[in-house]
Design an enzyme around this catalytic site. Structure first.
Site, mmCIF file in Angstrom:
data_model
loop_
_atom_site.group_PDB
_atom_site.id
_atom_site.type_symbol
_atom_site.label_atom_id
_atom_site.label_comp_id
_atom_site.label_asym_id
_atom_site.label_seq_id
_atom_site.Cartn_x
_atom_site.Cartn_y
_atom_site.Cartn_z
ATOM 1 N N ASP A 239 0.895 -1.147 0.000
ATOM 2 C CA ASP A 239 0.000 0.000 0.000
ATOM 3 C C ASP A 239 0.945 1.211 0.000
ATOM 4 O O ASP A 239 2.092 1.084 0.404
ATOM 5 C CB ASP A 239 -0.838 -0.064 1.288
ATOM 6 C CG ASP A 239 -1.799 1.093 1.398
ATOM 7 O OD1 ASP A 239 -2.345 1.484 0.357
ATOM 8 O OD2 ASP A 239 -1.996 1.605 2.507
ATOM 9 N N ASP B 290 -1.767 -1.106 5.746
ATOM 10 C CA ASP B 290 -1.994 -0.628 7.119
ATOM 11 C C ASP B 290 -3.444 -0.303 7.421
ATOM 12 O O ASP B 290 -3.762 0.137 8.507
ATOM 13 C CB ASP B 290 -1.134 0.609 7.385
ATOM 14 C CG ASP B 290 -1.554 1.776 6.502
ATOM 15 O OD1 ASP B 290 -2.199 1.525 5.465
ATOM 16 O OD2 ASP B 290 -1.246 2.931 6.839
ATOM 17 N N GLY B 291 -4.360 -0.507 6.469
ATOM 18 C CA GLY B 291 -5.734 -0.063 6.725
ATOM 19 C C GLY B 291 -6.725 -1.196 6.624
ATOM 20 O O GLY B 291 -6.418 -2.260 6.093
#
Length: 1107
Positions: free
Chosen positions: A379, A764-765
């Protein structure tokens, strides 16, 4: 899958049977028109924006609500945590554990209790740890979903009454009232009244409040498109998604903020996310498939031994009971019941090492798979780059010419300029509990000018019959000392010495339009101003050509190539006839045209410090890197260049795919990134517009320069749907995927896996959840929602965990191979020892078995797995399966060597002059001590030795085979390039040395008590030395052969076996070879590929060159 028929009484009170079943939490019902099952849809498909207002905005009657409740069921995302008993049954029914149970029962009947007990203890520990981790995962997911599963909500009914119901009773079509103080959305709903500020971090991974406005009503809007179909994706600026938090609402007096429910339960965006975690596609790994194949081979070997034992025993007239036990025993010897525990040991150690470096693992089996990763998707925001953007500077335009760049925007000279006014008003910032929040980009710009934002309170809004404008003003110290009231027309009050701007109407940022705009008014001015900001090309195209500088393209290109994110600003004065009320209903297009170009804002998205070094390590190790981001294309490409994902000399080809429209087929336009800016305007597409360096005269020229494909989410979806045969080719060189939605990220991972890549994903999400779960190795950098789906979670939010994980994965994989090879050899060595002894109706004694199984095998297996990972990633990759030439050759050669030396000892002992068939009075040692020892235990021996354990062959085979286990353990304990060398594994070295010394000692210097326990007989010293020589030669041959296989196996074996050129197994390698000689690939700049219509001849697309 439960299938049932339910009777539903529809509104006409006729009986109607609806056949349906539920699979993976989705309801499928029988559809008569298509004569097939179809899944139940809400209002998210096939409903036009007009009908949302005309048919659905009034709400449902109670009868209709009850009918839909029966049809759609309860609105909840239920994650059932299976009971411990259910999980236990599922776990224990593993074929391995059933086999272990069989072995334990068999050993107990044969009075071999000690080892049976050891296996039972290991199995129980293994089952319990596995149950604990699986249940913990379910509980975490359940807690994440259940935190807000049921809330009370108000819904509007047809007669305008408001009813309070539980959120579990909501159905598509209900009109939900969004409370003033906000709520967590229990469903997906489209906003039809008012404005909401929503935190969507659950879906997008960006913890930025987003402003949601009501869906444009085509019948009211001046330039509305009446037939446009509502779609949650295209209208996401008007859709409130399940699981997201509504922080604040804005409204008209007496008007409620309303939204129409479009999807409920598992159909919602959050439901789909949870489904992707609950029901991931199974990840197939070659190692485990090969392990079962290998075991089948061992079972076949065991079968031969089984038949041999029965025939041999019948010929020698052995009792039936003994025949059954001995023949079954040979199966438990060949298929080692300790194998699962042995295989798990290496993974457990790797898990512990990962924990030490801050990587937590909830799916230990994936550690081995990580050793195979050859492509990692990252990402961008928060993973490769820092979270926010920094303002680098501004470049204003005056008289259609660029001024020199300025760093500081916060100064007295600019305070009243239109440029700063645009920065102050054109944003979607809002105050939440007194703190300014919103898009980080907007925040940075607003902070840079140092202005103050004030919002109307709820009370103030309620007093006026309209939404009170948000007001912005500069701090006092920035304003010139005294400003006389310059406007003579102000009659009611004297203009104070303040300068304020009210934001009257906001058109939120739209990724489709790539811009946002506002209508604002300076306090005291009669005319309103329109301000707009967005993608430079888009803004320039909406400005008067005479206000755009001539060198606009060049300046812009310079900035984007350096990796800056550039935003353009524009402004115009609106006509004085536009009143406040008219502005509230005016369409966006009426405002956003004929603007004056004001200049550029230059933002910088800084790379994290460790990013370039980590990516370089991965490239050196031949691991491909891919960027998957929700950010825009050009920024993503420039970040990819900055961090070394795309090298300076590499070409970037942008694939812009357009879906079929107005009877035209789908097509892909290919742009080369350097020339993209020039192609933005149709007028610029002349042959001179393409830089010379991009015109390739020959194929060789292009092959010299590596190329990468970049595309956005929309193009990716079109290509998946209409250009199936191009997907593998694009996966081979696709490096940047921008503007990707969560489900598109998952589809990308699948597309890469379809061409045989082992894919890692680092994000990270929560928007990365599906992809993290689907990838072979998903690693989450946040400890929030993503960590529930992700097999790995890193405590430090840095991508340096990726090479560490791959190194540990490789070490664990090699350990698994070593252990597997060792356990296979252990089985075969013991199998052959027993088969040899069965031929003389003998066997190994219980304590001999126990010594081998517990003291040698378990100690060696659990210590040989302790080698730590090698310090750096190497370009070489470990083999992916057990069934590879070198590995099989290694195992087979060791089997032959061990069988050879065992047979040598077994037959040679019979040739010795002192040899006789052993009986209690035998005295081969020729010593009185020995004679005394034998006679003193005479009675005991006859009682003990009904199985004919004590004999010269048994003693010889026992000593030689005991050494063979240790020799093989050393030969198979590989170090470089994936693990630290063997001598650094101190426990292993110590264990092996201790065992060697002990066996050597009891062989050369017999101890009466040890001999008695192990049922060893006394043999002459000369034969002991002979056995030692056999063992030393065996060790030399075994280790030499293993080293040779290691060194030359890779290059010589394929040549020896196949002779010719090898066709690569992985699809992507095969494809790469094909594309090297394909003159049509990669596509030339400024060409278009069209999907063929119904006629399908040799593939489904053709290339058309645009001239």
């Amino acid at each position: 899958m439960d299938k049932e028929e339910r009777k539903i009484i529809n509104q006409g009170q006729e009986d109607e049977m609806i056949r349906y079943f539920t699979h993976h939490s989705v309801k499928y019902f029988w559809n008569d028109t298509i004569h097939n099952f179809d899944f139940l849809k809400g209002l998210d498909e096939g409903v036009s924006c007009t009908s949302i207002y005309e048919k659905h905005s009034a709400g449902l009657t109670k009868g209709m609500h009850a009918y839909r409740k029966l049809l759609y069921g309860v609105n909840e995302i239920a994650v059932k945590v299976p009971s411990v008993f259910k999980l236990l049954i599922k776990e224990v029914l593993n074929p391995f554990y059933i086999f272990q149970l069989f072995s334990v029962i068999l050993w107990s009947t044969d009075e071999y209790y000690y080892y049976a007990l050891a296996i039972v203890v290991m199995s129980i520990v293994s089952i319990l740890s596995s149950l604990y981790s699986i249940r913990k995962q379910y509980v975490m997911l359940h807690d994440m979903v259940a935190t807000h599963s049921t809330v009370r909500v108000s819904v509007c009914r047809v007669n305008e009454e408001i009813e309070e119901i539980f959120s579990t009773d909501l159905v598509p079509g209900d009109v939900m009232v969004i409370p003033l103080n906000g709520t967590i959305m229990p469903c997906d709903a489209v906003l039809i009244n008012g404005t909401c500020i929503v935190n969507e971090s659950m879906l997008t991974g960006e913890s930025v409040p987003v402003t949601k406005t009501n869906l444009p009503n085509p019948s009211v809007d001046v330039k509305g498109i009446g037939d446009e179909l509502y779609n949650p994706e295209t209208h996401k600026r008007h859709t409130l998604f399940c699981g997201t938090t509504v922080i604040q609402t804005r409204f008209y007096t007496g008007e409620l903020v309303k939204a129409i429910v479009v999807r409920t339960g598992f159909s919602t965006s959050k439901g789909q996310l949870v489904r992707s975690i609950l029901y991931p596609k199974p990840t197939d790994f070659k190692l485990y498939r090969d392990a079962y194949l290998f075991l089948l081979c061992l079972v076949a070997v065991a079968g031969i031994g089984f038949i041999y034992t029965i025939i041999n025993s019948i010929l020698n007239e052995v009792q039936v009971g003994v025949i059954i036990i001995e023949s079954l025993d040979i199966i438990t010897i060949t298929v080692p019941p300790a194998l699962p525990a042995a295989m798990t040991a290496g993974i457990v150690y790797a898990q512990r090492r990962l924990k030490k470096i801050g990587i937590f693992c909830i799916s230990p089996q994936r550690i081995n798979i990580c050793g195979q990763l050859n492509l990692v998707c990252f990402d961008k925001t928060g993973t490769l780059t820092e979270d926010g953007l920094d303002l680098w500077g501004i470049q204003r335009v005056e008289n259609a010419r660029f001024l020199s760049p300025e760093e500081n925007v916060c100064n007295e000279m600019l305070v009243k300029s239109q440029f700063v006014a645009c920065l102050a008003t054109c944003h979607s910032l809002t105050k939440i509990e007194g703190v300014l929040s919103g898009d980080p980009l907007d925040l940075k710009m607003f902070e840079a000018i140092g202005w103050i934002l004030e919002e109307a309170t709820e009370e103030e809004t309620a007093l006026h019959n309209r939404i009170m404008p948000t007001v912005v003003r500069p701090p006092k110290q920035l304003l010139p000392e005294s400003t006389p009231a310059g406007n003579q027309e102000m009659e009611l009050f004297e203009l104070p010495a303040t300068y304020e701007i009210g934001i009257v109407r906001q058109f939120p940022f739209s990724s489709a339009l790539q811009r946002m705009s506002v209508v604002a008014r300076v306090l005291g001015d009669k005319k309103m101003d329109a301000y707009m900001k967005g993608a430079p090309e888009v803004i320039a195209s909406l400005c008067k050509p005479e206000t755009v500088p001539v060198d606009f393209q060049n300046v812009l290109e310079d900035f984007t190539k350096q990796g800056f994110r550039v935003i353009a600003l524009a402004h115009r004065k609106l006509e004085s006839k536009l009143t406040w009320h008219k502005v509230q209903n005016i369409s966006r297009d009426a405002i956003e045209n004929n603007m004056d170009f004001m200049g550029l804002i230059i933002m910088q998205n800084k790379l994290k410090q460790e990013t370039p070094a980590v990516l370089e390590d991965l490239h050196k190790a031949n691991i491909r890197t891919v960027m998957v981001t929700g950010d825009n294309m050009l920024t993503a490409v420039s970040v990819a260049r900055d961090c070394g994902m795309i090298l300076p000399q590499d070409k970037v080809i942008i694939a812009e795919a357009l879906p079929p429209k107005d009877g035209k087929v789908a097509k892909i336009n290919w742009h080369y990134a350097d020339s993209l800016t020039q192609c933005s305007h149709p007028s610029a597409i002349a042959s001179e517009a393409i830089p010379v360096k991009l015109v390739h005269d020959s194929l060789e020229d292009l092959q010299m320069t590596r190329y990468h494909f970049a595309m956005n989410g929309k193009s990716f979806s079109v290509i998946l749907e209409h250009f199936q045969d191009l997907v593998p080719k694009l996966m081979l060189h696709g490096t940047v995927f921008a503007r990707m939605a969560p489900d598109q990220k998952t589809q990308l991972i699948e597309a890469l896996q379809n061409v045989d890549y082992f894919v890692g994903m680092c994000g990270d999400g929560a928007n990365d959840c599906g992809a993290l779960k689907r990838a072979h190795g998903g690693i989450s950098l946040s400890e929030l929602e993503a960590s529930v789906a992700s097999p790995f979670t890193s405590k430090t939010p840095s991508i340096s965990c990726v090479p560490n994980l791959i190194r540990e994965g490789r070490a664990a994989l090699i350990t698994s191979f070593c252990v597997f090879k060792f356990m296979a050899l252990y089985s075969i060595i013991q199998y052959f020892s027993v088969t040899l002894l069965y031929s003389i109706l003998s066997n190994l004694g219980d304590f001999q078995f126990l010594f081998i199984d517990l003291a040698i095998i378990l100690v060696v297996v659990f210590t040989m797995s302790l080698n730590p990972a090698w310090k750096e990633l190497v370009a070489q990759r470990p083999p992916s399966g057990l069934i590879s030439g070198a590995l099989l050759f290694s195992v087979l050669s060791q089997i032959i060597i061990c069988i050879g030396f065992q047979s040598l000892g077994f037959f040679w002992v019979k040739q010795q002059p002192w040899y006789e068939v052993w009986h209690p009075k035998s005295d081969a040692c020729n010593t009185t001590g020995s004679l005394l020892w034998n006679s003193s235990h005479l009675d005991n021996e006859t009682e003990l030795d009904e199985h004919n354990i004590q004999n010269y062959e048994n003693t010889t085979v026992f000593f030689i085979s005991s050494f063979q286990y240790l020799i093989v353990a050393i030969a198979f304990s590989k170090g470089k390039p994936f693990r630290q060398p063997c001598y650094k594994n101190y426990f292993f070295v110590f264990s092996v040395i201790f065992l060697y010394v002990f066996i050597l000692f009891i062989m050369l210097y017999p101890v009466a008590s040890v001999d008695q326990v192990l049922q060893i007989v006394c043999v002459p010293y000369q034969w002991r030395v002979t056995m030692l020589i056999i063992v030393l030669v065996n060790a030399f041959v075994s280790i030499t052969v293993e080293e040779s296989v290691d060194r030359w196996g890779k290059c010589c074996l394929p040549w020896a076996l196949g002779g010719g050129k090898k066709i690569p197994k992985a699809k992507y390698m095969y494809l790469a070879q094909e594309l090297l000689v394909d003159p049509e690939w990669p596509p030339k700049p400024q060409t278009t590929t069209e999907a063929k219509g119904l006629v399908k001849e040799n593939g489904s697309c053709q290339i058309i060159t645009i001239t």
